[in-house]
Design an enzyme around this catalytic site. Structure first.
Site, PDB file in Angstrom:
ATOM      1  N   ASP A   4    -143.373 -30.292  61.631  1.00 40.76           N
ATOM      2  CA  ASP A   4    -144.231 -29.153  61.276  1.00 40.76           C
ATOM      3  C   ASP A   4    -144.087 -28.958  59.763  1.00 40.76           C
ATOM      4  O   ASP A   4    -143.045 -28.527  59.280  1.00 40.76           O
ATOM      5  CB  ASP A   4    -143.765 -27.919  62.051  1.00 40.76           C
ATOM      6  N   TYR A  48    -140.204 -22.303  64.450  1.00 42.58           N
ATOM      7  CA  TYR A  48    -141.212 -21.227  64.451  1.00 42.58           C
ATOM      8  C   TYR A  48    -141.290 -20.556  65.835  1.00 42.58           C
ATOM      9  O   TYR A  48    -141.290 -21.242  66.861  1.00 42.58           O
ATOM     10  CB  TYR A  48    -142.578 -21.826  64.065  1.00 42.58           C
ATOM     11  N   LYS A  63    -152.214 -21.387  57.105  1.00 43.45           N
ATOM     12  CA  LYS A  63    -151.321 -21.010  56.014  1.00 43.45           C
ATOM     13  C   LYS A  63    -151.795 -21.665  54.707  1.00 43.45           C
ATOM     14  O   LYS A  63    -152.902 -21.428  54.301  1.00 43.45           O
ATOM     15  CB  LYS A  63    -149.878 -21.358  56.387  1.00 43.45           C
ATOM     16  N   ARG A 120    -167.404 -31.165  70.866  1.00 46.15           N
ATOM     17  CA  ARG A 120    -165.985 -31.183  71.252  1.00 46.15           C
ATOM     18  C   ARG A 120    -165.349 -32.521  70.874  1.00 46.15           C
ATOM     19  O   ARG A 120    -164.217 -32.583  70.404  1.00 46.15           O
ATOM     20  CB  ARG A 120    -165.799 -30.930  72.766  1.00 46.15           C
TER      21      ARG A 120
HETATM   22  C1  LIG Z   1    -148.097 -20.005  61.778  1.00 48.79           C
HETATM   23  C2  LIG Z   1    -147.282 -21.150  62.149  1.00 48.79           C
HETATM   24  C3  LIG Z   1    -147.533 -21.900  63.304  1.00 48.79           C
HETATM   25  C4  LIG Z   1    -148.604 -21.526  64.305  1.00 48.79           C
HETATM   26  O1  LIG Z   1    -149.877 -21.545  63.751  1.00 48.79           O
HETATM   27  P1  LIG Z   1    -151.089 -20.595  64.200  1.00 48.79           P
HETATM   28  O2  LIG Z   1    -152.174 -21.006  63.272  1.00 48.79           O
HETATM   29  O3  LIG Z   1    -150.631 -19.181  64.003  1.00 48.79           O
HETATM   30  O4  LIG Z   1    -151.385 -20.879  65.628  1.00 48.79           O
HETATM   31  C5  LIG Z   1    -146.730 -23.012  63.555  1.00 48.79           C
HETATM   32  N1  LIG Z   1    -145.733 -23.351  62.722  1.00 48.79           N
HETATM   33  C6  LIG Z   1    -145.449 -22.643  61.603  1.00 48.79           C
HETATM   34  C7  LIG Z   1    -144.321 -23.078  60.721  1.00 48.79           C
HETATM   35  C8  LIG Z   1    -146.209 -21.519  61.284  1.00 48.79           C
HETATM   36  O5  LIG Z   1    -145.916 -20.823  60.178  1.00 48.79           O
END
Ligand SMILES: *Cc1c(COP(=O)(O)O)cnc(C)c1O
Length: 380
Positions: free
Chosen positions: A170, A98, A195, A46
């Site tokens: 983000d 998001y 992503k 962890r």
């Molecule tokens: C998918 C996404 C998230 C969240 O990520 P997860 O891996 O699904 O928890 C946050 N911000 C953006 C812009 C995203 O596309």
């Protein structure tokens, strides 16, 4: 060294015993001590694991940050970054943030003593107007989902500095290959590595990268205290994926540009939302702060929902699915999918209607993707 060289090499050599070229997976919960005072540098997974550290070093380097933690999901990365704030703190957030982030802020963290103001962050006056003496942070997400609005990173950072507020960006939609917010003065960068960074749609994960060592130490402390870190297996998959980030992005965004142009010229399409098009309201800003326009785009069809539905359901190469940034092209209908939990007024304010279709362009041949969209648009 340049980006792609660092993507392939940074952090990866961790096998002094057998010289494996690829970083080993260390699937162990704990590490034995040499004596009661010393260990190998790791004691419990962890808190730290060599496979995960390889990924952390790699991503910190790609974003130009001092430190990185990698987490179980993108949302746990959002949560980890937000744990920097304390009850009473106010944070300014883009109105079209998001959906999962909106839910966490609006329905959970706001009950834990944080307060939020959601603004159209393309309008810097609106950001300035939202600042209060309690403002301790500005959350940025650019380009936005699914309307691809671009936020001025330097502009927001300048406003944040007047208030000594922390900026968190983000950077999921573009990846560090196309945008490095730390170069514009942003303090913390967050990713859903699910992503583009992993890029193969086979793992969920997140990352939080800090510009400064001290912030990085605080975030590593939070990540360990809250138990947010990703598994060694997941870290290994993401490290495998990130090595091809640059060439995937090059190919995917070049296909996205061709598709955006095809859609712009098609008589059944009303508007195309892609920052690479000169018609995009923030095209010049995107050119200034991004190294490319990415591989996400949305469009409105002229004849409303029936045509939008047909495009989604009759395309053969595009899977109808949430998520984005993988090697396979995906198509989605934000009204019933990614933005279903948003109120209709909220969606309307963000410009999302039942004629809006979102596309994540993958690595297939651009001509095949265009032919597929053409037959889906025009119907049998
Ligand atoms: C998918 C996404 C998230 C969240 O990520 P997860 O891996 O699904 O928890 C946050 N911000 C953006 C812009 C995203 O596309």
């Amino acid at each position: 060294m340049k980006f792609s060289t660092r993507a392939v090499h940074t952090g990866v050599h961790k096998d002094e015993q057998y010289n494996s070229v690829i970083t080993p997976i260390y699937p162990t919960s704990t590490f034995f001590w040499n004596d009661l005072e010393t260990n190998s540098g790791y004691d419990y997974t962890r808190s730290g694991n060599p496979t995960r550290d390889a990924l952390n070093e790699n991503l910190a380097s790609l974003e130009g940050g001092a430190a990185c933690v990698t987490t179980s999901t993108g949302m746990s990365a959002v949560y980890c970054a937000m744990a920097l704030f304390s009850p009473g703190d106010h944070i300014v957030v883009p109105a079209d943030v998001y959906g999962g982030t909106f839910r966490l802020f609006d329905r959970y963290l706001s009950e834990k003593g944080l307060s939020f103001t959601f603004v159209d962050m393309t309008d810097l006056d609106a950001v300035r107007g939202a600042i209060t003496p309690q403002t301790k942070g500005i959350w940025i997400e650019t380009p936005s989902n699914p309307m691809m609005k671009v936020i001025d990173l330097s502009g927001v950072v300048e406003i944040a500095k007047t208030q000594n507020a922390l900026t968190i960006c983000d950077n999921t939609f573009l990846s560090p290959y196309l945008q490095r917010p730390i170069e514009f003065g942003v303090d913390v960068v967050m990713h859903s590595t699910t992503k583009y960074i992993n890029g193969h749609s086979d793992v969920v994960g997140g990352a939080v990268i800090s510009a400064k060592v001290e912030t990085g130490e605080r975030i590593a402390w939070i990540c360990n205290a809250l138990g947010l870190a990703c598994s060694p297996f997941d870290a290994w998959l993401v490290l495998r994926g990130v090595k091809t980030l640059g060439c995937r992005m090059d190919a995917q965004q070049s296909a996205a540009m061709k598709i955006a142009q095809f859609l712009t010229d098609h008589s059944m399409v009303e508007t195309v939302y892609y920052p690479g098009l000169e018609s995009h309201p923030q095209h010049d800003l995107a050119k200034r702060q991004q190294d490319g326009f990415g591989a996400m785009l949305s469009f409105d069809v002229k004849d409303g929902r029936p045509v939008a539905e047909r495009v989604c359901m009759q395309s053969k190469l595009f899977d109808v699915a949430e998520s984005l940034g993988g090697i396979e092209s995906l198509i989605s209908f934000p009204v019933t999918m990614s933005h279903a939990s948003m109120s209709e007024e909220g969606r309307a304010a963000a410009g999302i209607t039942d004629k809006t279709v979102r596309v994540s362009v993958g690595l297939e041949d651009a001509d095949d993707l265009i032919a597929d969209l053409k037959q889906a648009l025009e119907g049998a």
